[in-house]
Design an enzyme around this catalytic site. Structure first.
Site, mmCIF file in Angstrom:
data_model
loop_
_atom_site.group_PDB
_atom_site.id
_atom_site.type_symbol
_atom_site.label_atom_id
_atom_site.label_comp_id
_atom_site.label_asym_id
_atom_site.label_seq_id
_atom_site.Cartn_x
_atom_site.Cartn_y
_atom_site.Cartn_z
ATOM 1 N N ASP A 35 0.890 -1.302 -0.050
ATOM 2 C CA ASP A 35 0.005 -0.009 -0.112
ATOM 3 C C ASP A 35 0.776 1.388 -0.206
ATOM 4 O O ASP A 35 0.783 2.105 0.758
ATOM 5 C CB ASP A 35 -0.868 -0.125 1.104
ATOM 6 C CG ASP A 35 -2.055 1.314 1.226
ATOM 7 O OD1 ASP A 35 -2.211 1.334 0.328
ATOM 8 O OD2 ASP A 35 -1.796 1.700 2.425
ATOM 9 N N GLU A 90 3.592 -7.806 7.476
ATOM 10 C CA GLU A 90 2.308 -8.486 7.139
ATOM 11 C C GLU A 90 2.444 -9.558 6.020
ATOM 12 O O GLU A 90 2.035 -9.611 4.906
ATOM 13 C CB GLU A 90 1.223 -7.222 6.557
ATOM 14 C CG GLU A 90 0.819 -6.421 7.620
ATOM 15 C CD GLU A 90 -0.564 -5.620 7.293
ATOM 16 O OE1 GLU A 90 -0.741 -5.633 6.256
ATOM 17 O OE2 GLU A 90 -0.848 -4.958 8.134
ATOM 18 N N TYR A 134 -6.710 -3.252 12.713
ATOM 19 C CA TYR A 134 -7.456 -2.356 12.422
ATOM 20 C C TYR A 134 -8.880 -2.342 12.549
ATOM 21 O O TYR A 134 -9.837 -1.871 11.739
ATOM 22 C CB TYR A 134 -7.338 -2.298 10.531
ATOM 23 C CG TYR A 134 -6.017 -1.470 10.260
ATOM 24 C CD1 TYR A 134 -6.095 -0.221 10.454
ATOM 25 C CD2 TYR A 134 -5.033 -2.318 10.058
ATOM 26 C CE1 TYR A 134 -4.803 0.556 10.037
ATOM 27 C CE2 TYR A 134 -3.439 -1.629 9.627
ATOM 28 C CZ TYR A 134 -3.569 0.066 9.750
ATOM 29 O OH TYR A 134 -2.442 0.488 9.393
ATOM 30 N N GLU A 143 0.495 -1.018 13.983
ATOM 31 C CA GLU A 143 -0.377 -0.327 13.345
ATOM 32 C C GLU A 143 -1.580 -0.225 14.048
ATOM 33 O O GLU A 143 -2.216 -1.305 14.057
ATOM 34 C CB GLU A 143 -0.245 -0.804 11.918
ATOM 35 C CG GLU A 143 0.839 -0.644 11.069
ATOM 36 C CD GLU A 143 0.787 -0.920 9.471
ATOM 37 O OE1 GLU A 143 -0.141 -0.870 9.096
ATOM 38 O OE2 GLU A 143 2.074 -1.252 8.991
HETATM 39 C C1 GCB Z 1 -1.375 -2.267 6.855
HETATM 40 C C2 GCB Z 1 -0.061 -2.001 6.099
HETATM 41 C C3 GCB Z 1 0.235 -0.691 5.518
HETATM 42 C C4 GCB Z 1 -1.050 0.174 5.003
HETATM 43 C C5 GCB Z 1 -2.281 0.034 6.072
HETATM 44 C C6 GCB Z 1 -3.373 0.526 5.462
HETATM 45 O O1 GCB Z 1 -1.667 -2.887 7.300
HETATM 46 O O2 GCB Z 1 0.886 -2.757 6.865
HETATM 47 O O3 GCB Z 1 1.225 -0.497 4.686
HETATM 48 O O4 GCB Z 1 -0.793 1.306 4.400
HETATM 49 O O5 GCB Z 1 -2.385 -1.128 6.428
HETATM 50 O O6 GCB Z 1 -3.585 1.682 5.726
HETATM 51 O O7 GCB Z 1 -4.032 -0.209 5.095
#
Ligand code: GCB
Length: 651
Positions: free
Chosen positions: A219, A460, A524, A561
């Site tokens: 990403d 990841e 997330y 994250e």
């Molecule tokens: C993740 C990734 C990161 C992305 C992020 C997202 O898990 O490690 O590279 O930018 O999510 O915002 O989707």
């Protein structure tokens, strides 16, 4: 900037050499150097230059015996979509229709026809050797080229380097002409390939339900080009080639062990000198067959830490009365270890506040941008961060040196982002070899930085790519388990002084993550899952982290994250997704939940600042907007929220 007219264009003796080394800069530059040595040492001898050997990768710090010249500036540049440059020998005749490009910089944001160009492009410049360097050893050092670079000097092929973000160098003694201009030509190619790291999803095997453009398995925008400075380095013929510093404490005394290598199996006297404390400390060393080692004991040592990032100056000085070479560097005295559920710095537990970041800025792309680097570090201090992760590749050496000075704790990551394990075994093996090589180069480059406290081997890794409708293929988890067993063993063989981890997503697979000394997990809730419901997101997080604890025993956990996209300027009451209010509230809910668990030793919201991505239905304005700062570094609501939470936690 070089001159456009080169009197020698085209008349250099041309021997085209085979590309060397699958990935290794050491392998490629060493092999190229020995091939070159055979053919052109006569020229070197005629110039009174030293015979060529493997080029040192040490950062080119200057001293009384060492000088360097940064070749940054406006070079000539040409896209080569049909790959005809080598066949047409552009490295001899010059680029047929060049335009100007700044080095360092990514090419994508500069020219409309180059934004989505991922083929071969050529760079060219001219330079004049400093007359004071006559007869000295001269190397050509590249900070980073994404992804594959092939290099010619005056029409002679020097070698290649595969994989971005890490330095490579060539010994050009004698080959760089002393009395006439020199022409440097570099081809840089960044074709999306399955067997590269990072890779693309395989369109044959992965049935995607969401496709980005350009297609990446990760990403962030696949910026390419000469991203870091290209530097000429002049050293004495006999010179320090490599240094490894390890530090420990014995009561209030700092113990600094220095092992170093000298080229050409040199033997003779040397000295280690440490300054910066109340008085200089000097230790004599005898170098035998190119190897020297010594121990410095520093009474009442000032330990390096985020609160006091004190750096001593170390000089490795070859020679007796008359100095043969002097390599200067800065070091910090500190220890790092994992004990039970703690990460300990200098014996005391630390909690990491900070972010995952990107090297990313408008127009420069991923080109080294010193003003942005300094501004970022100032903002990290302002917000109360003590750490960051070099997601998802090695950052510039300048960033690491500055982190030493600012006292940031760094999780240093390889380019192993979004590895998948559903491809054919030869593809997985090719990726393994590439990643192992990159890890070797990374540890070699950054081993002496006190700021680096943890190696992250991957971000990841997953059995099958996201956004695919396929089932997890049988054996993919086991293949990944073996892959990481090899990689962890390799990392631990390279460096016994730092913990190693990989950054997982959705908690797994446990067999991969559990190999780490620290459990790093991205999470997330509130965004990709449990969208729009902050209280439920916090409850799900609670279950996630107690689950990690149950699976991984008493290892420390870092949530590497979490967060939400927020378009700057959008507000909502009650908070809703994409608003600054929602992002701030979600981050706060995560923070409060994580702080209830003593084995959670770090919380890194994603991300420090908005950054460019491929175009997709997920990314407004081709930006990931999970930044707590905008791309031009203006604080969103979450920034002021975090600042008060982090300041309160620090007391
Ligand atoms: C993740 C990734 C990161 C992305 C992020 C997202 O898990 O490690 O590279 O930018 O999510 O915002 O989707």
């Amino acid at each position: 900037m070089g001159d456009d007219t080169n009197p020698d264009r085209g008349d250099a003796a041309m021997t085209r050499r085979q590309a060397v080394g699958a990935f290794g800069l050491v392998a490629s530059s060493a092999a190229a150097a020995s091939a070159l040595a055979a053919s052109s040492n006569a020229q070197a001898a005629a110039q009174g230059a030293p015979a060529r050997g493997p080029a040192s990768l040490l950062y080119p710090h200057e001293s009384a015996t060492r000088a360097s010249r940064d070749l940054s500036g406006l070079w000539r540049f040409q896209l080569d979509p049909t790959d005809r440059g080598e066949q047409d020998r552009w490295f001899v005749g010059g680029l047929p229709t060049p335009r100007r490009i700044p080095v360092p910089c990514s090419w994508n944001d500069l020219f409309d026809d180059a934004r989505d160009y991922f083929g071969t492009a050529w760079y060219e410049t001219d330079f004049q050797l400093d007359p004071g360097w006559r007869g000295r050893r001269v190397c050509l050092r590249f900070g980073s080229a994404v992804y594959r670079a092939r290099v010619w000097l005056n029409g002679e092929y020097l070698g290649e380097h595969v994989g971005g973000h890490l330095p490579f160098a060539f010994d050009v003694s004698g080959l760089a002409r002393e009395r006439e201009p020199n022409r440097l030509t570099v081809s840089v190619e960044n074709k999306p390939q399955l067997d590269r790291v990072p890779s693309i999803p395989d369109p044959q095997t992965a049935r995607m339900y969401q496709v980005d453009y350009p297609q990446t398995a990760y990403d962030f925008f696949p910026y390419c080009g000469l991203h870091r400075p290209v530097v000429l380095v002049s050293t004495p013929d006999t010179h320090v080639q490599d240094v490894t510093v390890t530090t420990a404490f014995s009561g209030a005394t700092g113990v600094v062990d220095v092992a170093f290598a000298v080229n050409a199996n040199w033997s003779g006297p040397a000295k280690l000198i440490l300054t910066g404390g109340p008085r200089p400390i000097s230790v004599p060393v005898t170098v035998e067959n190119g190897r020297g080692a010594g121990r410095l004991r520093v009474d009442a040592v000032r330990a390096w830490s985020p609160q006091d990032p004190f750096l001593y100056r170390l000089n490795i000085r070859l020679g007796g009365e008359s100095v043969i070479d002097d390599y200067p560097m800065k070091i910090g005295v500190r220890t790092v270890e994992v004990r039970g559920s703690e990460i300990r710095l200098n014996g005391k537990p630390v909690f990491l506040t900070g972010f995952g970041k990107h090297e990313d800025f408008a127009i420069h792309g991923k080109g080294l941008d010193l003003p942005v680097l300094v501004r970022d570090f100032e903002l990290l201090k302002w917000i109360g961060a003590n750490s960051f992760r070099t997601s998802h590749y090695p950052y510039s050496e300048e960033a690491l040196m500055l982190a030493d000075e600012y006292g940031f704790l760094v999780i240093a990551e390889t380019p192993g982002v979004s590895l998948v394990f559903m491809d054919a075994p030869p593809i997985i093996e090719a990726r393994y070899r590439q990643l192992e090589g990159a890890l070797t180069e990374l540890v070699h480059r950054d081993k002496n930085h006190p700021c680096v406290i943890l190696w992250s081997l991957a971000n990841e890794p997953i059995p099958k790519p996201f956004h695919t409708v396929n089932d997890i293929p049988p054996g993919a988890v086991e293949t990944g388990t073996k892959f990481f067993q090899r990689l962890f063993a390799h990392a631990r063989g390279l460096d016994q002084t730092r913990p190693v981890a990989l950054v997982s997503v959705q908690g797994g697979p446990a067999e991969w993550v559990g190999q780490g000394d620290v459990i790093c997990a991205n999470s997330y809730n509130g965004w990709y899952v449990v969208s729009g419901r902050i209280d439920e997101a916090a409850a799900t997080l609670e279950k996630e982290i107690t689950g990690l604890r149950a699976r991984h025993g008493d290892k420390p956990v870092i949530i590497t994250e979490f967060g939400a996209d927020a378009v700057a300027g959008i507000h909502a009451q009650p908070p809703e997704m994409w608003s600054e209010d929602y992002q701030a509230d979600l981050i706060e809910a995560y923070w409060r939940t994580l702080r209830r668990h003593p084995y959670v030793v770090g919380a890194h919201p994603w991300a420090f600042a908005d950054f460019k991505t491929a175009q997709s239905i997920m990314r407004v304005g081709s930006l990931n907007q999970k930044g707590v700062f905008t791309r031009d570094r203006r604080p969103k609501l979450a920034a002021t929220r975090l600042r008060s939470l982090w300041k309160a936690a620090q007391g």
